[in-house]
Design an enzyme around this catalytic site. Structure first.
Site, short mmCIF file in Angstrom:
data_model
loop_
_atom_site.label_atom_id
_atom_site.label_comp_id
_atom_site.label_asym_id
_atom_site.label_seq_id
_atom_site.Cartn_x
_atom_site.Cartn_y
_atom_site.Cartn_z
N TYR A 117 4.00 -10.13 -8.54
CA TYR A 117 4.66 -11.23 -8.06
C TYR A 117 5.75 -11.29 -9.36
CZ TYR A 117 1.75 -9.73 -4.39
OH TYR A 117 0.95 -9.29 -3.13
N ASN B 217 7.58 -7.99 4.76
CA ASN B 217 7.89 -7.01 5.26
C ASN B 217 7.76 -6.15 6.32
OD1 ASN B 217 8.73 -4.55 4.27
ND2 ASN B 217 6.87 -3.60 2.41
N CYS C 10 5.66 -2.87 -0.40
CA CYS C 10 5.38 -3.89 -1.11
C CYS C 10 3.44 -3.56 -1.55
CB CYS C 10 5.05 -4.47 0.25
SG CYS C 10 4.31 -4.04 1.75
N HIS C 11 2.94 -2.67 -1.17
CA HIS C 11 1.56 -2.14 -2.02
C HIS C 11 1.80 -1.89 -2.82
CE1 HIS C 11 3.48 1.81 -0.48
NE2 HIS C 11 2.36 1.73 -1.82
N GLU D 214 -1.87 7.06 -4.93
CA GLU D 214 -0.89 7.40 -5.89
C GLU D 214 -1.51 7.45 -7.33
OE1 GLU D 214 2.43 4.31 -5.09
OE2 GLU D 214 2.50 5.11 -3.66
#
Length: 157
Positions: free
Chosen positions: A83, A106, A114-115, A143
């Site tokens: 962040y 979001n 945002c993850h 991912e």
């Protein structure tokens, strides 16, 4: 002037199934779809990359939109950013909480990833979608990132 009705499509984006809600041709929101075991189900088509330009940015503040744009531009699939580091990219030292607020609000999860924004503590942090931290950890693992059972990570973008 006629208005187009609301429409929803179920698509995949970066390998994740999402429900995309359109109104008047613009994307007003999206939701991650999964069952209790985080298994993806159903027949879905790929999301058209050009549709990102159809996000209804009137739904968010100008600050949030600028943060989302930086996130989409600089943090690709399989990468993380804290962040605080995202706030620094925006030129806002000490703006980690403001970035966190933007991520929590979001309206387009997965489309605006945002993850991929994590806490500087070495834990992935909170997530507003159903399943919270468990879901965020699962998305990041999918991912290709190494995320511990309790949401620990040791890699950053």
């Amino acid at each position: 002037m006629s208005t187009r009705p609301e429409e929803k499509k179920i698509v995949t984006y970066n390998g994740f199934p999402i429900e995309v809600h359109y109104k008047s041709g613009l994307i007003v929101s999206s939701n991650l779809l999964y069952d209790q075991n985080m298994e993806w189900a159903g027949t879905i088509t790929d999301f058209n990359e050009e549709d990102i330009a159809k996000l209804d940015i009137s739904r968010v503040s100008s600050y949030s939109w600028m943060v989302y744009q930086l996130l989409m531009r600089y943090v690709p699939h399989g990468n993380l950013i804290t962040y605080g580091d995202l706030a620094s990219l925006f030129g806002s030292r000490g703006g980690a909480r403001a970035v966190g607020t933007a991520m929590a609000k979001n309206p387009w999860p997965i489309l605006v990833p945002c993850h991929r924004v994590v806490a500087s503590t070495g834990l992935v942090g909170r997530y507003s979608s159903p399943g919270g931290q468990y879901t965020k950890s699962k998305l990041l693992r999918d991912e290709g990132l190494e995320i511990g059972e309790n949401g620990e990570y040791d890699q950053k973008n």
